[in-house]
Design a protein around this motif. Structure first.
Motif, PDB file in Angstrom:
ATOM      1  N   ARG A 137       0.718  -1.377  -0.069  1.00  0.00           N
ATOM      2  CA  ARG A 137      -0.109  -0.027   0.129  1.00  0.00           C
ATOM      3  C   ARG A 137       0.751   1.453  -0.027  1.00  0.00           C
ATOM      4  O   ARG A 137       0.561   2.207   0.696  1.00  0.00           O
ATOM      5  CB  ARG A 137      -0.950   0.000   1.099  1.00  0.00           C
ATOM      6  N   HIS A 138       1.795   1.238  -0.812  1.00  0.00           N
ATOM      7  CA  HIS A 138       2.638   2.662  -1.183  1.00  0.00           C
ATOM      8  C   HIS A 138       2.190   3.155  -2.334  1.00  0.00           C
ATOM      9  O   HIS A 138       2.988   4.165  -2.856  1.00  0.00           O
ATOM     10  CB  HIS A 138       4.160   2.240  -1.128  1.00  0.00           C
ATOM     11  N   TRP A 139       1.230   3.094  -2.805  1.00  0.00           N
ATOM     12  CA  TRP A 139       0.491   3.563  -4.079  1.00  0.00           C
ATOM     13  C   TRP A 139      -0.899   3.662  -4.160  1.00  0.00           C
ATOM     14  O   TRP A 139      -1.669   3.133  -3.292  1.00  0.00           O
ATOM     15  CB  TRP A 139       0.913   2.705  -5.369  1.00  0.00           C
ATOM     16  N   ASP A 140      -1.641   4.139  -5.196  1.00  0.00           N
ATOM     17  CA  ASP A 140      -2.870   4.659  -5.421  1.00  0.00           C
ATOM     18  C   ASP A 140      -3.440   3.952  -6.483  1.00  0.00           C
ATOM     19  O   ASP A 140      -4.878   4.090  -6.485  1.00  0.00           O
ATOM     20  CB  ASP A 140      -2.942   5.993  -5.268  1.00  0.00           C
ATOM     21  N   ALA A 141      -2.703   3.569  -7.646  1.00  0.00           N
ATOM     22  CA  ALA A 141      -3.410   3.245  -8.903  1.00  0.00           C
ATOM     23  C   ALA A 141      -2.352   2.206  -9.459  1.00  0.00           C
ATOM     24  O   ALA A 141      -1.354   1.938  -9.214  1.00  0.00           O
ATOM     25  CB  ALA A 141      -3.778   4.421  -9.938  1.00  0.00           C
ATOM     26  N   LEU A 142      -3.150   1.327 -10.207  1.00  0.00           N
ATOM     27  CA  LEU A 142      -2.350   0.263 -10.965  1.00  0.00           C
ATOM     28  C   LEU A 142      -2.772   0.224 -12.350  1.00  0.00           C
ATOM     29  O   LEU A 142      -3.937   0.380 -12.764  1.00  0.00           O
ATOM     30  CB  LEU A 142      -2.863  -1.171 -10.235  1.00  0.00           C
ATOM     31  N   LYS A 143      -1.584   0.658 -13.266  1.00  0.00           N
ATOM     32  CA  LYS A 143      -2.040   0.556 -14.884  1.00  0.00           C
ATOM     33  C   LYS A 143      -1.680  -0.537 -15.451  1.00  0.00           C
ATOM     34  O   LYS A 143      -0.564  -1.105 -15.322  1.00  0.00           O
ATOM     35  CB  LYS A 143      -1.095   1.681 -15.305  1.00  0.00           C
ATOM     36  N   ILE A 144      -2.739  -1.072 -16.031  1.00  0.00           N
ATOM     37  CA  ILE A 144      -2.669  -2.313 -16.796  1.00  0.00           C
ATOM     38  C   ILE A 144      -1.866  -2.102 -18.161  1.00  0.00           C
ATOM     39  O   ILE A 144      -2.368  -1.353 -18.923  1.00  0.00           O
ATOM     40  CB  ILE A 144      -4.085  -3.075 -16.962  1.00  0.00           C
ATOM     41  N   ASP A 145      -0.662  -2.835 -18.469  1.00  0.00           N
ATOM     42  CA  ASP A 145      -0.054  -2.899 -19.697  1.00  0.00           C
ATOM     43  C   ASP A 145      -0.812  -2.969 -20.910  1.00  0.00           C
ATOM     44  O   ASP A 145      -1.562  -3.775 -20.885  1.00  0.00           O
ATOM     45  CB  ASP A 145       1.314  -3.470 -19.697  1.00  0.00           C
ATOM     46  N   ARG A 146      -0.630  -2.126 -21.815  1.00  0.00           N
ATOM     47  CA  ARG A 146      -1.345  -2.308 -23.312  1.00  0.00           C
ATOM     48  C   ARG A 146      -0.988  -3.573 -23.800  1.00  0.00           C
ATOM     49  O   ARG A 146      -2.070  -4.193 -24.516  1.00  0.00           O
ATOM     50  CB  ARG A 146      -0.879  -1.101 -24.226  1.00  0.00           C
ATOM     51  N   SER A 147       0.012  -4.389 -23.473  1.00  0.00           N
ATOM     52  CA  SER A 147       0.184  -5.885 -24.042  1.00  0.00           C
ATOM     53  C   SER A 147      -0.918  -6.745 -23.782  1.00  0.00           C
ATOM     54  O   SER A 147      -1.282  -7.752 -24.257  1.00  0.00           O
ATOM     55  CB  SER A 147       1.571  -6.433 -23.782  1.00  0.00           C
ATOM     56  N   PHE A 148      -1.523  -6.497 -22.505  1.00  0.00           N
ATOM     57  CA  PHE A 148      -2.635  -7.438 -21.941  1.00  0.00           C
ATOM     58  C   PHE A 148      -4.160  -7.055 -22.436  1.00  0.00           C
ATOM     59  O   PHE A 148      -4.897  -7.731 -22.778  1.00  0.00           O
ATOM     60  CB  PHE A 148      -2.669  -7.249 -20.490  1.00  0.00           C
TER      61      PHE A 148
END
Length: 750
Positions: free
Chosen positions: A656-667
């Motif tokens: 929990r040291h972050w706020d968002a998760l960006k899913i890579d375009r390759s997926f």
């Protein structure tokens, strides 16, 4: 086994046969038969020299052709004189033979000058030291008396021109021989032949003045040795290697070279002593003895200075200076037919710094000494004149110079080297398993620059390290081209920072349900003056490697906050901006203060800034518990970029040291056609929500993909479906046309 060609000893047989003939000429009574031995020997020398030039095919062919022609002209003059003796006629002075002799001297002088035209300044000075005393003696005992004796202008010109041209020939030969350090037998034969020419010429001039010259005396031995020695040099198998180095290396005055130079001065004193009388003789003796003692006194410190200048203090191996000197000679001695090559093996110990840091520098030095001994044990004929040279450049870098090597020789030595170094070593009770990365560079081009060859071998060594360490890699010109391109790009990138060539574009991230703006991702672009716009993939990795990524981040952050100020003034609200942070910056303690200072300078609330880091940064505990945690404590949001492409674990995300998760375009791309891909993306979205993170999908390019993401519960989308990355002015128009963009959600969570 090396096969010796049948003609490799022809030069030695020529010397033996010629020596026997010359001895017969001196010892047997002169008659109409024996008098022809002299021109026969000299003619055979000229013919042998021509054969040697044709067979040896030297690079400096013109010099050798001139020298062979000079011998032929001299032999023609000998035949003419022998003809006068045969018919008991008196040879005119000056006559045709004298003209041929003068032409031979001038042509030989031109040959040796051309042969030594690349000789360095030191060789010129040393040859001058040796010939100036001889020139003075020439003037006192030959030239001045000849001028005083008078005679026709032509006779005086011939009488004076012959000894002067001989002196020039000797100077050129000494200059060439000293510049080659007399390393090869042909160089020694060449200088010996010129000395054999000079000595009888000098005494002949004196004897002619005194009327004491008689054919068949010892003086004729020198004239016969001259063509024999020069022809032997031309016939020698190493004749093609007799070349002055193109790149004059740093000359260290060795004891042997010093004694050769000093001998010229002492010879003049010895002559003055021999020709003086009375008290002057005692003075000359004292001066000569003082010179000898001074030379003896300097020898030992000179030897020590030479060793310190050319040897590595720790291992006793040659250092960089000596390596470059040996390399210049190895290149100069390359055969013209490409039958052998010069090879450099650049060796660098892997992870040597770990040994120094853990066991100390004393242990590191012992390791280097052991490795040096192992390297020496893998090469060919160390200590021999043409053997391999092992040098230490400094630190954990060693270089092997292999003159006269084939590709097979190089491969064998490289394989033995890698295998030998990897044998375990015990230091301070700890067993170590060292390894070495080796870069191999070979060439058959005698014009190659020694420093460029070392650079190429160094480049190949780094390719070996990048390929897994503990291995050898041959230099590929593509490596040099790529390295050169990277160097140019680095220089241009530094200039771009100064010339405002880097600019920001922005890519919106929109809520998949409401269409509201979550953030504008700031992306750097380079307006290259000649190549046009460059994407980050073309220069950001280079910036990370060369320490330029920090200034680029500062520039992007400043431009993003400035754009925010403009939107605030125009629309009354600050669209949040997301700025990418390199993992290399997370270890820099200046990151947090510089970000906070930039926010304060613009009056920007921390919630209006998102910092995006790649997933690879999650493996760094210091970055996670230090830098990232401190940023979030100040209210700055952190997003994990390119999720799924790195090596992080779920436990890292749960910290929990972050706020968002960006899913890579390759997926994301292809989820509408592939249930498997859709399942993976669904799992990532579920993981993000389970950890109370915002799920952001990258690479959304069509409505079907957006609909699928909406169905899977994704929060935010980014892609060309909405817009391509664009400048701040275009974003202003989009904000004006999209009132629903006004964000109402909290950007940074508590």
């Amino acid at each position: 086994m090396r096969v010796v060609p049948p003609h490799s000893k022809a030069w030695l047989w020529l010397l033996l046969a010629g020596g026997v003939a010359a001895t017969c000429y001196i010892t047997l009574p002169l008659n109409q038969v024996t008098s022809w031995i002299f021109p026969a020997v000299n003619t055979s020398g000229a013919v042998a020299a021509i054969v040697g030039v044709r067979r040896g095919r030297p690079r400096n062919r013109s010099s050798w052709v001139m020298l062979a022609t000079a011998l032929a002209l001299s032999a023609a003059g000998d035949i003419i004189f022998a003809g006068y003796d045969l018919f008991h006629a008196e040879a005119p002075f000056p006559g045709v033979a004298d003209v041929l002799y003068i032409a031979a001297h001038l042509l030989a002088a031109a040959a040796v000058v051309r042969l030594s035209h690349r000789a360095g300044r030191d060789s010129v000075l040393e040859a001058g030291v040796l010939t100036i005393p001889l020139a003075l003696l020439y003037w006192i005992h030959i030239i001045s008396p000849t001028l005083d004796a008078g005679g026709t202008e032509l006779a005086v010109l011939v009488a004076v021109g012959t000894p002067i041209s001989t002196l020039i020939v000797l100077f050129g030969a000494l200059r060439a021989g000293l510049s080659m350090e007399m390393r090869k037998m042909p160089a020694r034969l060449l200088v010996a032949g010129m000395v054999a020419w000079f000595v009888p010429d000098a005494y002949y001039a004196t004897a002619s003045l005194n009327g004491t010259y008689a054919a068949g005396g010892w003086m004729d031995i020198g004239w016969m040795l001259m063509p024999l020695l020069l022809a032997a040099a031309a016939l020698h198998p190493q004749m093609g290697q007799l070349n002055v180095p193109r790149y004059v290396s740093t000359n260290i005055l060795s004891v042997r070279r010093y004694l050769v130079v000093v001998s010229g001065v002492l010879a003049l004193e010895a002559f003055a002593f021999a020709t003086s009388t009375g008290r002057d003789r005692l003075v000359e003796l004292a001066v000569m003895l003082s010179g000898v003692l001074a030379a003896a006194r300097i020898c030992r410190p000179l030897r020590d200075m030479g060793r310190r200048a050319t040897r590595d203090a720790l291992t006793g191996l040659p250092n960089r200076t000596e390596l470059v000197r040996r390399l210049t000679f190895a290149l100069a001695e390359l055969p013209s037919d490409g039958s052998s090559r010069v090879a450099l093996l650049f060796c660098d110990l892997d992870r040597f710094k770990d040994v120094n840091d853990s066991l100390g520098h004393a242990a590191g030095d012992r390791l280097l000494i052991t490795i040096a001994e192992r390297i020496v044990g893998t090469v060919r004929g160390v200590g021999e004149q043409d053997g391999d040279v092992v040098a230490r450049l400094g630190g954990d870098e060693f270089v092997i110079l292999m003159p006269g090597a084939t590709d097979e020789d190089t491969d064998r030595v490289a394989e033995r080297l890698v295998a030998s170094v990897t044998e375990p070593i015990v230091l301070d009770g700890i067993e170590l398993y060292p390894s070495v990365s080796v870069g191999v560079r070979t060439t058959d081009d005698y014009r190659a620059d020694p420093y460029e060859l070392l650079r190429d071998a160094d480049t190949a060594m780094y390719q070996a390290k990048n390929g897994g360490r503990g291995r050898a890699e041959r230099f590929d010109h593509r490596h040099a081209e790529e390295a050169g391109a990277r160097l140019r790009l680095e220089t241009e990138l530094r200039q771009a920072l100064l010339n405002d060539e880097l600019t920001c574009v922005f890519h919106p991230e929109l809520d998949v349900t409401t269409g509201e703006l979550y953030a504008l991702e700031a992306l750097v672009r380079w307006r290259h003056p000649t190549r046009g716009p460059l994407s980050p993939d073309e220069f950001v990795p280079l910036a990370e490697t060369h320490g330029i990524i920090g200034p680029i981040f500062d520039l992007v952050l400043e431009q993003s906050l400035t754009a925010q100020d403009g939107w605030l003034a125009e629309f009354g609200w600050r669209p949040p901006v997301a700025v990418n942070v390199s993992p290399r910056q997370l270890g820099n303690s200046r990151l947090v203060p510089s970000v906070l200072a930039a926010l304060a300078a613009h009056g920007t609330p921390p919630a209006a800034l998102i910092l995006e880091i790649t997933e690879t940064a999650l493996v760094d505990d210091v970055a996670m518990t230090g830098i990232l945690a401190e940023l979030r404590r100040h209210g700055i949001a952190v997003a994990v970029d390119d999720f799924g492409t790195g090596y992080s674990s779920v436990s890292r995300l749960a910290d929990r040291h972050w706020d968002a998760l960006k899913i890579d375009r390759s997926f994301v791309q292809g989820i509408t056609a592939s249930p498997a891909r859709a399942g993976v993306v669904n799992a990532m979205i579920a993981l993000a929500h389970a950890l109370e993170l915002r799920a952001i999908a990258e690479g959304v390019e069509d409505e079907a993909t957006l609909a699928m993401l909406r169905e899977l519960g994704c929060d935010t989308a980014q892609g060309y479906l909405f817009t391509r990355p664009t400048d701040a002015a275009s974003i202003s128009r989009m904000i004006a046309e999209s009132p629903h963009w006004h964000a109402t959600m909290t950007v940074a969570k508590a």
